[in-house]
Design a protein around this motif. Structure first.
Motif, PDB file in Angstrom:
ATOM      1  N   UNK A 121       1.499  30.533  12.035  1.00  0.00           N
ATOM      2  CA  UNK A 121       2.013  31.897  12.109  1.00  0.00           C
ATOM      3  C   UNK A 121       2.806  32.102  13.393  1.00  0.00           C
ATOM      4  N   UNK A 122       3.735  33.044  13.341  1.00  0.00           N
ATOM      5  CA  UNK A 122       4.516  33.429  14.513  1.00  0.00           C
ATOM      6  C   UNK A 122       4.906  34.902  14.373  1.00  0.00           C
ATOM      7  N   UNK A 123       5.445  35.473  15.451  1.00  0.00           N
ATOM      8  CA  UNK A 123       5.760  36.894  15.480  1.00  0.00           C
ATOM      9  C   UNK A 123       6.915  37.230  14.527  1.00  0.00           C
ATOM     10  N   UNK A 124       6.667  37.952  13.426  1.00  0.00           N
ATOM     11  CA  UNK A 124       7.767  38.306  12.523  1.00  0.00           C
ATOM     12  C   UNK A 124       8.747  39.290  13.157  1.00  0.00           C
ATOM     13  N   UNK A 125       8.261  40.120  14.096  1.00  0.00           N
ATOM     14  CA  UNK A 125       9.153  41.085  14.758  1.00  0.00           C
ATOM     15  C   UNK A 125      10.214  40.338  15.564  1.00  0.00           C
ATOM     16  N   UNK A 126       9.772  39.328  16.333  1.00  0.00           N
ATOM     17  CA  UNK A 126      10.710  38.538  17.125  1.00  0.00           C
ATOM     18  C   UNK A 126      11.674  37.796  16.209  1.00  0.00           C
ATOM     19  N   UNK A 127      11.155  37.278  15.088  1.00  0.00           N
ATOM     20  CA  UNK A 127      12.010  36.566  14.130  1.00  0.00           C
ATOM     21  C   UNK A 127      13.103  37.490  13.600  1.00  0.00           C
ATOM     22  N   UNK A 128      12.744  38.759  13.330  1.00  0.00           N
ATOM     23  CA  UNK A 128      13.737  39.706  12.821  1.00  0.00           C
ATOM     24  C   UNK A 128      14.774  40.047  13.889  1.00  0.00           C
ATOM     25  N   UNK A 129      14.318  40.242  15.123  1.00  0.00           N
ATOM     26  CA  UNK A 129      15.261  40.524  16.219  1.00  0.00           C
ATOM     27  C   UNK A 129      16.218  39.358  16.419  1.00  0.00           C
ATOM     28  N   UNK A 130      15.669  38.149  16.434  1.00  0.00           N
ATOM     29  CA  UNK A 130      16.509  36.960  16.593  1.00  0.00           C
ATOM     30  C   UNK A 130      17.491  36.808  15.429  1.00  0.00           C
ATOM     31  N   UNK A 131      17.020  37.127  14.217  1.00  0.00           N
ATOM     32  CA  UNK A 131      17.886  37.038  13.040  1.00  0.00           C
ATOM     33  C   UNK A 131      19.047  38.017  13.151  1.00  0.00           C
ATOM     34  N   UNK A 132      18.760  39.234  13.620  1.00  0.00           N
ATOM     35  CA  UNK A 132      19.818  40.238  13.781  1.00  0.00           C
ATOM     36  C   UNK A 132      20.826  39.794  14.836  1.00  0.00           C
ATOM     37  N   UNK A 133      20.316  39.253  15.949  1.00  0.00           N
ATOM     38  CA  UNK A 133      21.210  38.782  17.013  1.00  0.00           C
ATOM     39  C   UNK A 133      22.063  37.613  16.527  1.00  0.00           C
ATOM     40  N   UNK A 134      21.454  36.721  15.739  1.00  0.00           N
ATOM     41  CA  UNK A 134      22.206  35.584  15.227  1.00  0.00           C
ATOM     42  C   UNK A 134      23.257  36.038  14.213  1.00  0.00           C
ATOM     43  N   UNK A 135      22.939  37.062  13.433  1.00  0.00           N
ATOM     44  CA  UNK A 135      23.933  37.612  12.506  1.00  0.00           C
ATOM     45  C   UNK A 135      25.129  38.186  13.260  1.00  0.00           C
ATOM     46  N   UNK A 136      24.856  38.865  14.386  1.00  0.00           N
ATOM     47  CA  UNK A 136      25.942  39.384  15.220  1.00  0.00           C
ATOM     48  C   UNK A 136      26.801  38.240  15.753  1.00  0.00           C
ATOM     49  N   UNK A 137      26.148  37.215  16.285  1.00  0.00           N
ATOM     50  CA  UNK A 137      26.881  36.072  16.825  1.00  0.00           C
ATOM     51  C   UNK A 137      27.717  35.396  15.742  1.00  0.00           C
ATOM     52  N   UNK A 138      27.140  35.286  14.559  1.00  0.00           N
ATOM     53  CA  UNK A 138      27.856  34.686  13.437  1.00  0.00           C
ATOM     54  C   UNK A 138      29.095  35.506  13.091  1.00  0.00           C
TER      55      UNK A 138
END
Length: 368
Positions: A121-138
């Motif tokens: 298991x890992x923090x889903x909140x952090x995963x979502x924040x990172x996903x949003x940031x990566x979408x911006x970078x993309x």
């Protein structure tokens, strides 16, 4: 862990070998391989030195130092290549680092961690924040290419100005993400202190968690400085022999930039991410791997754009369309796999299989 340290120590022998090869005029392929192998342990020493200095500076300043030097090896290699005018290789290295961290590193971490633990298991909140940031970078690296393609080609000066403006926005977002992770929402993040927690885990396993750890900060500053200088020297050797070496190997510049160079620059970081995953700390593993991708996209790429403008080697954000397709695939599948805050070995296999397919496609990608 001892095996990893032994391997990195053994690889240090390639530093004098590669330098000697340069002065003795050995074959370009030999110098390329030995300098590439020499960079791997130097990157590990840079990480270790940063970790030790961080213990003295504390979480806030230490986290900032880690955020700055986390991808120093890739940045140095890219700067040397940019100075040599190999802009296409630099762009390929950027996309390759993002793809490698998201698919190869996360995939290995989930696979090897999942083989030891049924589910992690890992923090889903952090995963979502990172996903949003990566979408911006993309989006940031996709839109300049899209504008240039859809408009039928815009003036180079206008494209360079657009890329520079986007680079400034990305650097601002990167700074705000550091503020978010190190100030306002520190409880969600490891603050990039991967090696520190790994050391704590090992000490606990060995029953020495209360042992004092005295840090000679000036020694480690010297190590960091020396390793950085040596990485710059080895990067010069690597880039100088790049064209002849890849020609001897029958490889393209695109494949070399996307697959080979990121593996060389990220090897030490890859080992850390996989090691902590095998110790059932997937939070930390993803912090290293995904955080590295974000740093490449939000900090390293913009810095290269602005630096290229300053040194007279203009670099824009107009990428090879297939590189962008590969990044889109990597971001989408990684976000899909990490969205639930759980991982297993099969998800690791899926990420690795995706990376293998992309690597094969880049290998057979036709030369223009």
């Amino acid at each position: 862990m001892l095996v990893k340290k032994f391997i990195f120590l053994a690889l240090l022998v390639f530093i004098p070998i590669s330098i000697a090869g340069h002065f003795l005029h050995w074959a370009s392929l030999t110098i390329f391989i030995t300098s590439g192998l020499a960079i791997i342990p130097l990157a590990a020493w840079m990480g270790t030195a940063t970790e030790e200095i961080t213990l003295v500076l504390g979480p806030s300043l230490g986290g900032l130092l880690n955020a700055t030097f986390g991808n120093a090896t890739e940045l140095i290699i890219a700067l040397v290549a940019l100075k040599a005018g190999l802009v296409d290789v630099v762009k390929a290295t950027i996309t390759g680092s993002i793809i490698g961290n998201l698919l190869l590193v996360v995939g290995l971490a989930m696979l090897l961690g999942g083989l030891r633990y049924t589910e992690q298991e890992f923090q889903p909140i952090v995963a979502r924040v990172n996903a949003s940031a990566m979408n911006l970078a993309l989006s940031a690296i996709l839109l300049p290419t899209a504008v240039n393609f859809i408009s039928g080609g815009i003036e180079e000066v206008r494209l360079q100005r657009l890329s520079s403006a986007v680079a400034l926005v990305l650097i601002l977002v990167y700074g705000l993400m550091l503020l978010f992770s190190m100030r306002t929402h520190t409880y969600l993040y490891e603050v990039g202190l991967a090696e520190i927690e790994l050391a704590e885990i090992e000490n606990a396993n060995q029953g020495t968690d209360n042992a004092p750890h005295n840090v000679n900060m000036w020694l480690w500053i010297g190590v960091l400085f020396a390793a950085t200088i040596l990485v710059a020297i080895e990067s010069e050797l690597l880039v100088d022999t790049l064209k002849e070496a890849i020609s001897s190997l029958g490889l393209t510049s695109l494949f070399t930039g996307v697959i080979l160079l990121p593996i060389i620059g990220n090897a030490a970081e890859h080992a850390t991410a996989v090691t902590v995953a095998m110790k059932n700390n997937m939070n930390l593993s993803l912090s290293v791997a995904v955080g590295s991708s974000l740093q490449i996209a939000l900090f390293v790429a913009p810095v290269l754009v602005l630096t290229g403008l300053a040194i007279g080697q203009p670099m824009d954000l107009n990428f090879n369309p297939f590189e962008l397709v590969a990044v889109v695939v990597a971001v989408l599948i990684t976000n899909s796999v990490s969205s639930d805050g759980r991982s297993n070995w099969l998800e690791g296999i899926l990420l690795l299989a995706t990376y293998a397919v992309l690597a094969l496609t880049f290998y057979f990608y036709p030369i223009n």
